[in-house]
Scaffold this motif. Structure first.
Motif, PDB file in Angstrom:
ATOM      1  N   TYR A  14       6.388  -0.467   7.795  1.00 31.15           N
ATOM      2  CA  TYR A  14       6.260  -0.092   6.389  1.00 31.15           C
ATOM      3  C   TYR A  14       7.488   0.682   5.911  1.00 31.15           C
ATOM      4  O   TYR A  14       8.081   0.368   4.884  1.00 31.15           O
ATOM      5  CB  TYR A  14       5.005   0.758   6.171  1.00 31.15           C
ATOM      6  N   TRP A  15       7.886   1.721   6.671  1.00 25.42           N
ATOM      7  CA  TRP A  15       8.973   2.582   6.213  1.00 25.42           C
ATOM      8  C   TRP A  15      10.331   1.900   6.300  1.00 25.42           C
ATOM      9  O   TRP A  15      11.222   2.176   5.491  1.00 25.42           O
ATOM     10  CB  TRP A  15       8.950   3.924   6.947  1.00 25.42           C
ATOM     11  N   LEU A  16      10.514   0.988   7.240  1.00 28.27           N
ATOM     12  CA  LEU A  16      11.762   0.221   7.268  1.00 28.27           C
ATOM     13  C   LEU A  16      11.866  -0.678   6.043  1.00 28.27           C
ATOM     14  O   LEU A  16      12.929  -0.811   5.432  1.00 28.27           O
ATOM     15  CB  LEU A  16      11.854  -0.606   8.550  1.00 28.27           C
ATOM     16  N   GLN A  17      10.753  -1.301   5.652  1.00 29.89           N
ATOM     17  CA  GLN A  17      10.757  -2.148   4.452  1.00 29.89           C
ATOM     18  C   GLN A  17      11.028  -1.306   3.211  1.00 29.89           C
ATOM     19  O   GLN A  17      11.793  -1.697   2.336  1.00 29.89           O
ATOM     20  CB  GLN A  17       9.417  -2.891   4.321  1.00 29.89           C
ATOM     21  N   THR A  43       0.818  -1.201   0.000  1.00 31.42           N
ATOM     22  CA  THR A  43       0.000   0.000   0.000  1.00 31.42           C
ATOM     23  C   THR A  43       0.858   1.259   0.000  1.00 31.42           C
ATOM     24  O   THR A  43       1.845   1.338   0.707  1.00 31.42           O
ATOM     25  CB  THR A  43      -0.891   0.029   1.262  1.00 31.42           C
ATOM     26  N   GLN A  44       0.469   2.230  -0.827  1.00 33.13           N
ATOM     27  CA  GLN A  44       1.164   3.512  -0.823  1.00 33.13           C
ATOM     28  C   GLN A  44       0.817   4.253   0.464  1.00 33.13           C
ATOM     29  O   GLN A  44      -0.322   4.241   0.903  1.00 33.13           O
ATOM     30  CB  GLN A  44       0.732   4.360  -2.014  1.00 33.13           C
ATOM     31  N   ARG A  45       1.800   4.894   1.050  1.00 37.36           N
ATOM     32  CA  ARG A  45       1.588   5.653   2.280  1.00 37.36           C
ATOM     33  C   ARG A  45       2.112   7.060   2.091  1.00 37.36           C
ATOM     34  O   ARG A  45       2.932   7.309   1.218  1.00 37.36           O
ATOM     35  CB  ARG A  45       2.287   4.972   3.447  1.00 37.36           C
ATOM     36  N   ASP A  46       1.639   7.960   2.916  1.00 39.75           N
ATOM     37  CA  ASP A  46       2.075   9.348   2.910  1.00 39.75           C
ATOM     38  C   ASP A  46       3.095   9.514   4.037  1.00 39.75           C
ATOM     39  O   ASP A  46       2.747   9.436   5.210  1.00 39.75           O
ATOM     40  CB  ASP A  46       0.866  10.250   3.125  1.00 39.75           C
ATOM     41  N   TRP A  47       4.371   9.743   3.672  1.00 42.05           N
ATOM     42  CA  TRP A  47       5.439   9.812   4.665  1.00 42.05           C
ATOM     43  C   TRP A  47       5.150  10.895   5.703  1.00 42.05           C
ATOM     44  O   TRP A  47       5.286  10.669   6.896  1.00 42.05           O
ATOM     45  CB  TRP A  47       6.782  10.094   3.983  1.00 42.05           C
ATOM     46  N   GLN A  48       4.758  12.082   5.261  1.00 41.21           N
ATOM     47  CA  GLN A  48       4.540  13.185   6.200  1.00 41.21           C
ATOM     48  C   GLN A  48       3.399  12.870   7.168  1.00 41.21           C
ATOM     49  O   GLN A  48       3.509  13.123   8.373  1.00 41.21           O
ATOM     50  CB  GLN A  48       4.235  14.491   5.450  1.00 41.21           C
ATOM     51  N   LYS A  49       2.332  12.302   6.678  1.00 40.08           N
ATOM     52  CA  LYS A  49       1.206  11.945   7.542  1.00 40.08           C
ATOM     53  C   LYS A  49       1.637  10.895   8.569  1.00 40.08           C
ATOM     54  O   LYS A  49       1.321  11.009   9.755  1.00 40.08           O
ATOM     55  CB  LYS A  49       0.054  11.413   6.694  1.00 40.08           C
ATOM     56  N   ASP A  50       2.373   9.880   8.134  1.00 38.99           N
ATOM     57  CA  ASP A  50       2.867   8.852   9.050  1.00 38.99           C
ATOM     58  C   ASP A  50       3.843   9.445  10.060  1.00 38.99           C
ATOM     59  O   ASP A  50       3.832   9.103  11.238  1.00 38.99           O
ATOM     60  CB  ASP A  50       3.534   7.706   8.290  1.00 38.99           C
ATOM     61  N   TRP A  51       4.699  10.360   9.594  1.00 39.35           N
ATOM     62  CA  TRP A  51       5.653  11.009  10.508  1.00 39.35           C
ATOM     63  C   TRP A  51       4.894  11.789  11.582  1.00 39.35           C
ATOM     64  O   TRP A  51       5.212  11.706  12.764  1.00 39.35           O
ATOM     65  CB  TRP A  51       6.581  11.933   9.728  1.00 39.35           C
ATOM     66  N   ASP A  52       3.899  12.546  11.169  1.00 33.86           N
ATOM     67  CA  ASP A  52       3.112  13.331  12.124  1.00 33.86           C
ATOM     68  C   ASP A  52       2.442  12.427  13.149  1.00 33.86           C
ATOM     69  O   ASP A  52       2.431  12.722  14.341  1.00 33.86           O
ATOM     70  CB  ASP A  52       2.070  14.176  11.402  1.00 33.86           C
ATOM     71  N   ARG A  53       1.892  11.315  12.696  1.00 28.64           N
ATOM     72  CA  ARG A  53       1.243  10.375  13.613  1.00 28.64           C
ATOM     73  C   ARG A  53       2.256   9.765  14.579  1.00 28.64           C
ATOM     74  O   ARG A  53       2.001   9.633  15.766  1.00 28.64           O
ATOM     75  CB  ARG A  53       0.553   9.264  12.846  1.00 28.64           C
ATOM     76  N   ALA A  54       3.407   9.374  14.064  1.00 25.81           N
ATOM     77  CA  ALA A  54       4.416   8.730  14.908  1.00 25.81           C
ATOM     78  C   ALA A  54       4.980   9.701  15.938  1.00 25.81           C
ATOM     79  O   ALA A  54       5.209   9.329  17.085  1.00 25.81           O
ATOM     80  CB  ALA A  54       5.536   8.152  14.050  1.00 25.81           C
ATOM     81  N   THR A  55       5.193  10.941  15.546  1.00 26.57           N
ATOM     82  CA  THR A  55       5.779  11.906  16.479  1.00 26.57           C
ATOM     83  C   THR A  55       4.770  12.412  17.501  1.00 26.57           C
ATOM     84  O   THR A  55       5.168  13.054  18.478  1.00 26.57           O
ATOM     85  CB  THR A  55       6.410  13.096  15.728  1.00 26.57           C
TER      86      THR A  55
END
Length: 96
Positions: free
Chosen positions: A44-47, A2-14
């Motif tokens: 996801y991002w590590l893969q 699945t395509q993901r949005d890096w910035q959205k995932d970063w915001d959620r993780a932080t």
């Protein structure tokens, strides 16, 4: 995958950086239906990073195959460029 949005995932993780906030708000500002644990984002991002690294390594190896056939000036330029892809990996020496 699945395509993901890096910035959205970063915001959620932080969002989880502030422990006190996390303790007081276990699911802060998240729609419960869209909640994903941080490990899902990280996995996801590590893969993705692994796959990109493998592709870059394959590209570097493909270019290195053609180094002996290049004109000396072009070969020197390519060696310098290749050495920036993987700074911890030395560029091939002349004659290799």
């Amino acid at each position: 995958m699945t395509q993901r949005d890096w910035q959205k995932d970063w915001d959620r993780a932080t969002m989880f950086d502030d422990i006190e906030f996390l303790v007081n708000n276990p699911r802060p500002l998240l729609n419960v239906n869209n909640y994903e644990p941080p490990y899902v984002l990280l996995k996801y991002w590590l893969q993705e990073a692994k796959e990109r690294g493998e592709r870059e390594q394959q590209l570097k190896e493909a270019v290195e195959e053609f180094l002996p056939d290049m004109m000396p000036v072009t070969r020197a330029l390519m060696k310098r460029k290749l050495s920036t892809l993987y700074p911890d990996t030395p560029a091939p020496k002349e004659g290799e």
